[in-house]
Design a protein around this motif. Structure first.
Motif, PDB file in Angstrom:
ATOM      1  N   GLY A   1       8.716  -3.330  11.783  1.00  0.00           N
ATOM      2  CA  GLY A   1       7.811  -4.443  12.048  1.00  0.00           C
ATOM      3  C   GLY A   1       6.435  -4.215  11.465  1.00  0.00           C
ATOM      4  N   ASP A   2       5.621  -5.260  11.598  1.00  0.00           N
ATOM      5  CA  ASP A   2       4.233  -5.229  11.124  1.00  0.00           C
ATOM      6  C   ASP A   2       3.353  -4.783  12.286  1.00  0.00           C
ATOM      7  N   VAL A   3       2.695  -3.654  12.128  1.00  0.00           N
ATOM      8  CA  VAL A   3       1.903  -3.107  13.238  1.00  0.00           C
ATOM      9  C   VAL A   3       0.852  -4.105  13.714  1.00  0.00           C
TER      10      VAL A   3
ATOM     11  N   GLY B   1       0.820  -1.223   0.000  1.00  0.00           N
ATOM     12  CA  GLY B   1       0.000   0.000   0.000  1.00  0.00           C
ATOM     13  C   GLY B   1       0.848   1.265   0.000  1.00  0.00           C
ATOM     14  N   GLN B   2       1.940   1.241  -0.764  1.00  0.00           N
ATOM     15  CA  GLN B   2       2.863   2.391  -0.727  1.00  0.00           C
ATOM     16  C   GLN B   2       2.466   3.500  -1.697  1.00  0.00           C
ATOM     17  N   ASN B   3       1.775   4.506  -1.177  1.00  0.00           N
ATOM     18  CA  ASN B   3       1.445   5.724  -1.936  1.00  0.00           C
ATOM     19  C   ASN B   3       1.914   6.878  -1.062  1.00  0.00           C
ATOM     20  N   PHE B   4       3.000   7.525  -1.466  1.00  0.00           N
ATOM     21  CA  PHE B   4       3.618   8.532  -0.605  1.00  0.00           C
ATOM     22  C   PHE B   4       3.037   9.915  -0.877  1.00  0.00           C
ATOM     23  N   LEU B   5       2.945  10.722   0.172  1.00  0.00           N
ATOM     24  CA  LEU B   5       2.391  12.072   0.046  1.00  0.00           C
ATOM     25  C   LEU B   5       3.459  13.043  -0.433  1.00  0.00           C
TER      26      LEU B   5
ATOM     27  N   ARG C   1      13.501  -1.886   3.627  1.00  0.00           N
ATOM     28  CA  ARG C   1      14.236  -1.047   2.664  1.00  0.00           C
ATOM     29  C   ARG C   1      14.104   0.442   2.973  1.00  0.00           C
ATOM     30  N   LEU C   2      13.050   0.783   3.764  1.00  0.00           N
ATOM     31  CA  LEU C   2      12.835   2.213   4.060  1.00  0.00           C
ATOM     32  C   LEU C   2      13.650   2.697   5.256  1.00  0.00           C
ATOM     33  N   LEU C   3      14.198   1.763   6.048  1.00  0.00           N
ATOM     34  CA  LEU C   3      14.884   2.184   7.279  1.00  0.00           C
ATOM     35  C   LEU C   3      16.106   3.069   7.017  1.00  0.00           C
TER      36      LEU C   3
ATOM     37  N   ALA D   1       7.491   5.799  15.072  1.00  0.00           N
ATOM     38  CA  ALA D   1       6.974   5.375  13.765  1.00  0.00           C
ATOM     39  C   ALA D   1       7.257   3.891  13.567  1.00  0.00           C
ATOM     40  N   ILE D   2       6.241   3.166  13.094  1.00  0.00           N
ATOM     41  CA  ILE D   2       6.377   1.727  12.865  1.00  0.00           C
ATOM     42  C   ILE D   2       6.308   1.453  11.364  1.00  0.00           C
ATOM     43  N   GLU D   3       7.360   0.855  10.811  1.00  0.00           N
ATOM     44  CA  GLU D   3       7.428   0.628   9.353  1.00  0.00           C
ATOM     45  C   GLU D   3       7.753  -0.837   9.075  1.00  0.00           C
ATOM     46  N   ILE D   4       6.977  -1.438   8.184  1.00  0.00           N
ATOM     47  CA  ILE D   4       7.150  -2.868   7.878  1.00  0.00           C
ATOM     48  C   ILE D   4       8.261  -3.113   6.853  1.00  0.00           C
ATOM     49  N   ASP D   5       8.512  -2.138   5.971  1.00  0.00           N
ATOM     50  CA  ASP D   5       9.422  -2.351   4.845  1.00  0.00           C
ATOM     51  C   ASP D   5      10.860  -1.977   5.227  1.00  0.00           C
TER      52      ASP D   5
ATOM     53  N   LEU E   1       2.105   8.716  17.234  1.00  0.00           N
ATOM     54  CA  LEU E   1       2.458   7.367  16.809  1.00  0.00           C
ATOM     55  C   LEU E   1       2.077   7.260  15.336  1.00  0.00           C
ATOM     56  N   GLU E   2       3.065   7.031  14.485  1.00  0.00           N
ATOM     57  CA  GLU E   2       2.777   6.919  13.055  1.00  0.00           C
ATOM     58  C   GLU E   2       2.918   5.475  12.595  1.00  0.00           C
ATOM     59  N   ILE E   3       1.990   5.043  11.764  1.00  0.00           N
ATOM     60  CA  ILE E   3       2.069   3.695  11.202  1.00  0.00           C
ATOM     61  C   ILE E   3       2.413   3.856   9.724  1.00  0.00           C
ATOM     62  N   GLY E   4       3.544   3.300   9.314  1.00  0.00           N
ATOM     63  CA  GLY E   4       3.965   3.389   7.919  1.00  0.00           C
ATOM     64  C   GLY E   4       4.515   4.749   7.544  1.00  0.00           C
ATOM     65  N   PRO E   5       5.707   5.115   8.034  1.00  0.00           N
ATOM     66  CA  PRO E   5       6.269   6.433   7.726  1.00  0.00           C
ATOM     67  C   PRO E   5       6.748   6.593   6.285  1.00  0.00           C
ATOM     68  N   GLY E   6       6.913   5.499   5.543  1.00  0.00           N
ATOM     69  CA  GLY E   6       7.388   5.632   4.153  1.00  0.00           C
ATOM     70  C   GLY E   6       8.783   6.228   4.138  1.00  0.00           C
ATOM     71  N   ILE E   7       8.959   7.359   3.434  1.00  0.00           N
ATOM     72  CA  ILE E   7      10.276   8.021   3.438  1.00  0.00           C
ATOM     73  C   ILE E   7      10.268   9.212   4.404  1.00  0.00           C
ATOM     74  N   GLY E   8       9.195   9.356   5.174  1.00  0.00           N
ATOM     75  CA  GLY E   8       9.206  10.348   6.250  1.00  0.00           C
ATOM     76  C   GLY E   8       8.461  11.649   5.988  1.00  0.00           C
ATOM     77  N   ALA E   9       7.634  11.689   4.933  1.00  0.00           N
ATOM     78  CA  ALA E   9       6.943  12.935   4.562  1.00  0.00           C
ATOM     79  C   ALA E   9       6.086  13.474   5.722  1.00  0.00           C
ATOM     80  N   LEU E  10       5.254  12.605   6.279  1.00  0.00           N
ATOM     81  CA  LEU E  10       4.389  13.011   7.388  1.00  0.00           C
ATOM     82  C   LEU E  10       5.184  13.031   8.701  1.00  0.00           C
ATOM     83  N   THR E  11       6.085  12.084   8.840  1.00  0.00           N
ATOM     84  CA  THR E  11       6.901  11.976  10.046  1.00  0.00           C
ATOM     85  C   THR E  11       7.605  13.303  10.342  1.00  0.00           C
TER      86      THR E  11
HETATM   87  N1  SAM Z   1       3.563   7.990   5.585  1.00  0.00           N
HETATM   88  C1  SAM Z   1       4.087   7.920   4.235  1.00  0.00           C
HETATM   89  C2  SAM Z   1       3.509   9.052   3.407  1.00  0.00           C
HETATM   90  O1  SAM Z   1       2.441   9.555   3.796  1.00  0.00           O
HETATM   91  O2  SAM Z   1       4.101   9.414   2.413  1.00  0.00           O
HETATM   92  C3  SAM Z   1       3.796   6.556   3.576  1.00  0.00           C
HETATM   93  C4  SAM Z   1       2.346   6.121   3.569  1.00  0.00           C
HETATM   94  S1  SAM Z   1       2.025   4.683   2.596  1.00  0.00           S
HETATM   95  C5  SAM Z   1       0.309   4.934   2.203  1.00  0.00           C
HETATM   96  C6  SAM Z   1       1.868   3.349   3.773  1.00  0.00           C
HETATM   97  C7  SAM Z   1       3.141   2.936   4.502  1.00  0.00           C
HETATM   98  O3  SAM Z   1       2.820   1.879   5.418  1.00  0.00           O
HETATM   99  C8  SAM Z   1       4.241   2.386   3.621  1.00  0.00           C
HETATM  100  O4  SAM Z   1       5.467   2.958   4.012  1.00  0.00           O
HETATM  101  C9  SAM Z   1       4.238   0.869   3.902  1.00  0.00           C
HETATM  102  O5  SAM Z   1       5.494   0.257   3.707  1.00  0.00           O
HETATM  103  C10 SAM Z   1       3.797   0.839   5.348  1.00  0.00           C
HETATM  104  N2  SAM Z   1       3.115  -0.399   5.789  1.00  0.00           N
HETATM  105  C11 SAM Z   1       2.338  -1.223   5.034  1.00  0.00           C
HETATM  106  N3  SAM Z   1       1.854  -2.225   5.785  1.00  0.00           N
HETATM  107  C12 SAM Z   1       2.327  -2.040   7.052  1.00  0.00           C
HETATM  108  C13 SAM Z   1       2.191  -2.766   8.291  1.00  0.00           C
HETATM  109  N4  SAM Z   1       1.437  -3.867   8.357  1.00  0.00           N
HETATM  110  N5  SAM Z   1       2.838  -2.300   9.399  1.00  0.00           N
HETATM  111  C14 SAM Z   1       3.596  -1.176   9.314  1.00  0.00           C
HETATM  112  N6  SAM Z   1       3.762  -0.446   8.175  1.00  0.00           N
HETATM  113  C15 SAM Z   1       3.140  -0.862   7.061  1.00  0.00           C
END
Ligand code: SAM
Length: 296
Positions: free
Chosen positions: A104-106, A30-34, A84-86, A78-82, A56-66
């Motif tokens: 990790g996986d939230v 679900g990677q769509n970055f802002l 490669r993004l660390l 921030a919790i990130e599953i991927d 608490l952020e779930i999925g920081p991606g490359i840190g746009a919202l973070t």
């Molecule tokens: N926050 C960033 C932004 O707004 O540009 C990225 C948002 S993107 C829609 C979703 C993010 O959630 C991705 O970085 C993805 O790798 C991460 N993600 C997907 N499934 C996840 C999970 N189960 N636990 C933690 N992170 C997850």
């Protein structure tokens, strides 16, 4: 402005970071970055963050919202599953000393423990996230059902799901997800967001959902599991009456008299449809069924 001080959420800085690390988007995550700082400012404003609160952020991606959270909140987790993004995040967020990224996986992590470990000094924590759309509901239900000590949950999600969650009785969008979320929180759609503010562009419309956590559930129920079973059964087949849905999905076909008695005791017209019942009526119904069950 030098590239280093430019917001991460700009098309040029985002592209630069993605190219530097050879990052390719994973649709399955679900990677769509802002890429629009204005949208991010609005999201952060909706979350009512201040320096004495944590995010608490779930999925920081490359840190746009973070990045915006670091600027506004006292501390960010921030919790990130991927994986490669660390390395990208430690580069993009290097100038901020109030953020920690956990890999990790939230859905599998003990979030309550992580909050206690990383945000111990904060009694006001809000979830702020642009959620991966493929797991929106499981993530929201986990955050709610685990009764995490949260103030708000402000999340970018698919517009249609946000509308379903915030819908009230009588609306076509009202369903068991609305009841489940509104049991724990007050829900509102804070704003809708065009697909043009993401890369890659999602194929669905998006909206920011704001949940304000209740101190205690919206209604008092004797048995929470039973309450949610009653709700799910009542919404079973939307064209059917409440009576028929309860008969088919919760009671046995041979329990017609019991269903009639239950609805009479709850003072609910059996010909109504599930989607017209308020949370208070669902609670009354579930509590009557609980009483009948206890009596045997
Ligand atoms: N926050 C960033 C932004 O707004 O540009 C990225 C948002 S993107 C829609 C979703 C993010 O959630 C991705 O970085 C993805 O790798 C991460 N993600 C997907 N499934 C996840 C999970 N189960 N636990 C933690 N992170 C997850």
């Amino acid at each position: 402005m030098s590239p280093e001080t430019k917001d991460i959420a700009t098309p040029s800085r985002t592209r630069e970071l993605l190219e530097k690390y050879g990052f390719s988007f994973k649709k399955s995550l679900g990677q769509n970055f802002l890429i629009d700082p204005n949208i991010l400012h609005n999201i952060v404003a909706v979350a009512e963050l201040t320096k004495d609160k944590a995010a608490l952020e779930i999925g920081p991606g490359i840190g746009a919202l973070t990045e915006q959270l670091c600027r506004t909140a006292g501390q960010v987790l921030a919790i990130e599953i991927d994986q490669r993004l660390l390395p990208i995040l430690s580069d993009s967020l290097a100038v901020y000393d109030n953020v920690q990224v956990v890999h990790g996986d939230v859905l599998k992590l003990d979030v309550k423990r992580l909050m206690a470990e990383y945000l111990p000094a904060y009694d006001k924590v809000s979830v702020v996230a642009n959620l991966p759309y493929y797991v929106t509901s499981p993530i929201l239900m986990k955050l709610l059902e685990e009764r995490l000590p949260l103030e708000h949950i402000v999340v970018m999600i698919q517009k249609e799901v946000a509308e379903r969650i915030a819908a009230g009785p009588g609306s076509k969008d009202y369903g068991s997800l609305s009841v489940a979320v509104q049991f724990y929180a007050v829900a509102e759609v804070a704003m809708t967001v065009p697909a043009s503010v993401f890369i890659p562009r999602p194929h669905v419309d998006s909206a920011v959902l704001k949940l304000t956590m209740r101190d205690r559930p919206a209604v008092e129920v004797a048995d929470e599991g039973l309450f949610f079973r009653v709700v799910r059964a009542s919404f079973g087949q939307r064209r059917k009456t409440l009576y028929n849905n309860l008969l088919g999905n919760l009671f046995g076909k041979d329990q017609r008299d019991l269903v009639t008695a239950v609805l009479k005791a709850a003072d609910i017209d059996p010909s109504r449809r599930g989607e017209t019942l308020s949370l208070a009526e669902f609670a009354r119904l579930a509590n009557v069924i609980h009483r009948f069950q206890e009596k045997g």
